[in-house]
Design a protein around this motif. Structure first.
Motif, mmCIF file in Angstrom:
data_model
loop_
_atom_site.group_PDB
_atom_site.id
_atom_site.type_symbol
_atom_site.label_atom_id
_atom_site.label_comp_id
_atom_site.label_asym_id
_atom_site.label_seq_id
_atom_site.Cartn_x
_atom_site.Cartn_y
_atom_site.Cartn_z
ATOM 1 N N ARG A 158 0.844 -1.190 0.000
ATOM 2 C CA ARG A 158 0.000 0.000 0.000
ATOM 3 C C ARG A 158 0.883 1.246 0.000
ATOM 4 N N LEU A 159 0.433 2.266 -0.709
ATOM 5 C CA LEU A 159 1.180 3.515 -0.812
ATOM 6 C C LEU A 159 0.467 4.642 -0.073
ATOM 7 N N SER A 160 1.215 5.322 0.807
ATOM 8 C CA SER A 160 0.718 6.524 1.474
ATOM 9 C C SER A 160 1.445 7.735 0.886
ATOM 10 N N VAL A 161 0.697 8.664 0.332
ATOM 11 C CA VAL A 161 1.260 9.958 -0.056
ATOM 12 C C VAL A 161 1.195 10.848 1.176
ATOM 13 N N VAL A 162 2.331 11.391 1.567
ATOM 14 C CA VAL A 162 2.430 12.171 2.798
ATOM 15 C C VAL A 162 2.942 13.567 2.460
ATOM 16 N N MET A 163 2.317 14.588 3.051
ATOM 17 C CA MET A 163 2.764 15.962 2.820
ATOM 18 C C MET A 163 2.550 16.807 4.068
ATOM 19 N N ILE A 164 3.383 17.839 4.178
ATOM 20 C CA ILE A 164 3.183 18.856 5.213
ATOM 21 C C ILE A 164 2.735 20.126 4.508
ATOM 22 N N ALA A 165 1.971 20.979 5.227
ATOM 23 C CA ALA A 165 1.388 22.137 4.550
ATOM 24 C C ALA A 165 1.138 23.284 5.509
ATOM 25 N N LYS A 166 1.143 24.478 4.933
ATOM 26 C CA LYS A 166 0.650 25.668 5.626
ATOM 27 C C LYS A 166 0.228 26.682 4.565
#
Length: 256
Positions: free
Chosen positions: A4-12
């Protein structure tokens, strides 16, 4: 069964760029976004688009924030991207191919196409600008660096993927400059905390070196007007980094 693939990002405050980014990764098994305190509608927009959203406003730098975001994922593999990046169709196919036959322990390198003032750069050190972004969640994570964080993967096998990651690095010059100054300040403070020092000679030698490296060694002149401008911008960024470190060394600037 494929991992399984998780796309992970941080944001503001990424509402203006987030929809196109998410559209390019909707095929992933899950998308996780860790918000660091947006005052626009980033959180609401992401939730509406089916993203698993979390918020942590205790900002300790990019590396720590990426580590936190990764702990919120559940996939076997992590694809770490930024909200101003987009997966191209060719890269999507490469990612699917990897997940159908992964190499245990390997990390995967992706070429970025960086956008600067109306042009995706082909030289200047801004292409292919390979970054390590696909990896096993349980095996690797990012380091603690406040800025210029990278995947801490020691002696892992690195496999280059086909296809590009489009990066909207500089769409608005004033905003880009503000970010560059913030990065330079964080870089200098981190180095100062580790006892690093610089001299006036070091400030100017590094500044000139950055200009020549971008324009000549990395063939920035082949990128036309943007190549010349980027060489100046890189020199300016380097000047700001080392001048701030010089000032911190001498007590002329405030510590973080």
């Amino acid at each position: 069964m494929s991992p399984r693939l998780s796309v992970v990002m941080i944001a503001k405050n990424a509402a203006d760029v987030l929809p196109e980014c998410l559209a390019s990764v909707q095929w992933a098994d899950e998308i996780v976004l860790l918000d660091s305190g947006s005052d626009d509608n980033t959180v609401e927009l992401a939730q509406r688009l089916g993203v698993k959203v979390h918020v942590n406003t205790d900002w300790q730098g990019y590396g720590i924030q990426r580590q936190r975001a990764q702990t919120l994922a559940s996939g076997d593999y992590v694809l770490m991207i930024d909200t101003d990046e987009r997966i191209t169709p060719e890269l999507q196919q490469s990612l699917r191919d990897v997940l159908s036959a992964p190499q245990p322990g390997a990390v995967y390198s992706i070429a970025r196409r960086n956008y600067f003032l109306g042009r995706f750069m082909r030289h200047s050190g801004w292409y292919p600008d390979r970054v390590l972004r696909l990896y096993e969640r349980s095996r690797w994570q990012y380091n603690d660096n406040q800025v210029h964080e990278s995947l801490d993967c020691r002696d892992a096998q690195v496999i280059e993927l086909k296809g590009d990651l489009k990066h909207l690095t500089c769409r608005d010059f004033a905003d880009f400059q503000r970010k560059q100054l913030a990065y330079a300040t964080a870089w200098a403070q981190e180095r100062h905390q580790h006892g690093k020092k610089t001299s006036l000679t070091g400030v100017f030698s590094h500044t000139l070196g950055a200009f020549m490296k971008t324009l000549v060694l990395r063939a920035g002149f082949l990128d036309g007007a943007q190549g010349w401008l980027l060489a100046v911008v890189n020199a300016q960024y380097t000047f700001n980094k080392y001048t701030e470190l010089w000032a911190l060394n001498r007590g002329f600037s405030k510590k973080a």
